[in-house]
Design a protein around this motif. Structure first.
Motif, short mmCIF file in Angstrom:
data_model
loop_
_atom_site.label_atom_id
_atom_site.label_comp_id
_atom_site.label_asym_id
_atom_site.label_seq_id
_atom_site.Cartn_x
_atom_site.Cartn_y
_atom_site.Cartn_z
N PRO A 123 0.81 -1.24 0.00
CA PRO A 123 0.00 0.00 0.00
C PRO A 123 0.83 1.27 0.00
O PRO A 123 0.28 2.35 -0.27
CB PRO A 123 -0.81 -0.12 1.30
N TYR A 124 2.11 1.17 0.30
CA TYR A 124 2.94 2.36 0.45
C TYR A 124 3.96 2.52 -0.69
O TYR A 124 4.84 3.38 -0.61
CB TYR A 124 3.65 2.33 1.80
N THR A 152 1.89 -2.09 -8.56
CA THR A 152 1.91 -0.75 -7.97
C THR A 152 2.73 0.23 -8.79
O THR A 152 2.77 1.43 -8.48
CB THR A 152 2.52 -0.80 -6.55
#
Length: 451
Positions: A123-124, A152
């Motif tokens: 998520p980061y 991502t």
């Protein structure tokens, strides 16, 4: 104990923001070392106690030089530690250095922590980020992780570590080679350039920077460990032959070590290797080869493992034989607990294995070690631990050297030792003592593969 380590100062090279996921032995050293060469580093781990210790500037394990660079990094503001994975956001490179222990029900590597680290990091991540795996993993692992990372917009590379415990800080700051496994193409080329920038002091010194595909990078680490383990077990196999023929394995090693194709390093016969890498890595390599349908290619590693374990039993046997088979109730002093000197690591320690086996035979076992007593006493509280070497020797019927610390190898005077012990029996589990000097001082000396 101190170690002479060259610490580069921040240069004109671009300072980068880095995250290090996993702050165990590998991760803590890597984070502190990267801060010492000028980067802005955050170390992240789920273990709150470990993070608290590191954040306060306390190294959670003994490694020469680590405390110095850890303190300097925190004081400079370039190094911090947290349990919050969100702190990784904004870093250009995310190093993943979590453990890959042996599975409880088999020889294969347990990738639970690697998968959890990647999933927690996802998520980061931002497009253009580089995720650099440093954990020792079975070949093919990065191919399974890559789709999650690349979704991502980040790029996954594999950047194995080649640290020697006791020399880990030096090996990180000034490595003998750097290996980066990438996927061929523009993203891979860019990621390799990013890693060159991360390791700028070493690259500036023309340290070999080897760019490979990811499977090769994964194999480099396990292949190196398998080769070293094989070399150690080879000389220990020769020690087994020497013991039944009257040959001297140390002279044998000297003689064959002059051959440039062989070399003398890692030809020290003794009670074998241990630690958190070689034993579990050769087993995981064998397990992975079986999964790939090529188990026969590394079938020899099973014998490498078996030879290694046999040498521990041989050391115990020598103690029993030296006491005429009557070990019960005898005081045996075990010099060493860590699996190697300059470390407090007791994972799969041959030294502690020998001590526990002797205790199981009824001996009164006293263990001493310059750094590993705290860890050893937690793992094996049934043994007696004494910090002072001479106090540990007092009244001993037999002494066995199982970790080749300088305190035993160089600094222990056999004449002085003889004034402390009850018996004059020494078993040199590392072939590190001067046999002639100990015999001259009245000791009955037993080596591993030596007459």
């Amino acid at each position: 104990m101190t170690s002479e380590i060259a610490h580069p100062t921040e240069s004109s090279s671009t300072t980068m923001k880095l995250s290090v996921i996993g702050c165990g032995y590998l991760g803590a050293v890597h984070a502190a070392a990267m801060a010492s060469i000028g980067h802005d580093v955050v170390g992240i781990d789920v273990d709150a106690r470990k993070i608290e210790s590191l954040a306060q500037g306390h190294a959670p394990f003994f490694e020469p030089g680590l405390q110095e660079i850890l303190t300097a990094g925190i004081q400079s503001g370039r190094l911090r530690f947290t349990t919050d994975m969100a702190a990784a956001q904004g870093a250009a490179v995310h190093f993943v250095g979590v453990g890959t222990p042996q599975q409880k029900d088999g020889y294969a590597a347990d990738l639970t922590y690697v998968n959890a680290a990647i999933d927690g990091l996802l998520p980061y991540l931002s497009p253009g980020d580089v995720v650099a795996g440093k954990s020792t993993v079975p070949v093919g692992t990065s191919a399974e992780l890559a789709p999650r990372v690349e979704a991502t917009g980040a790029t996954l590379v594999w950047n194995p570590e080649f640290l020697r415990e006791g020399w880990a800080v030096q090996d990180t700051i000034d490595p003998d080679r750097l290996v980066v496994g990438v996927t061929p193409g523009a993203d891979g080329d860019r990621a390799a350039d990013v890693l060159r920038a991360v390791y700028h002091p070493a690259v500036a010194k023309d340290t070999p920077f080897i760019v490979t595909d990811r499977p090769t990078a994964e194999l480099v680490k396990v292949a190196a460990n398998a080769f070293l383990a094989t070399k150690i077990s080879f000389i220990n196999a020769m020690a087994e032959i020497a013991e039944v023929t009257g040959a001297d394995v140390t002279q044998l090693a000297d003689a064959i070590g002059h051959d440039a194709r062989i070399g003398r390093r890692f030809l020290g016969a003794g009670i074998g290797f241990g630690g958190g890498c070689l034993p579990k890595d050769i087993r995981a390599f064998s397990a992975r080869a079986e999964e790939l349908g090529r188990g026969e290619s590394v079938g020899f590693l099973r014998e490498v493992d078996a030879i290694n374990l046999r040498r521990r039993e041989r050391a115990v046997q020598l103690v029993v034989e030296s006491l005429d088979g009557a070990v019960y109730g005898k005081k045996v002093t075990v010099l060493g607990a860590a699996f190697k000197p300059h470390s407090d690591d007791i994972r799969d320690s041959p030294a502690l294995d020998v001590a526990v086996r002797l205790h199981g035979l009824g001996a009164s076992v006293t263990v001493t070690d310059p750094a590993a007593i705290e860890n050893a006493s937690r793992a094996h509280p049934q043994l007696t631990y004494v910090e002072d070497r001479d106090e540990a020797l007092a009244g001993a019927d037999a002494v066995i050297v199982v970790t080749e610390w300088d305190e035993y190898r160089k600094d222990l005077d056999p004449v002085q030792a003889a004034s402390l012990t009850e018996g004059r029996i020494v078993i040199d589990g590392r072939n590190c003592l001067d046999a002639a000097a100990w015999r001259a001082a009245g000791w009955t000396y037993y080596g591993m593969g030596r007459p």
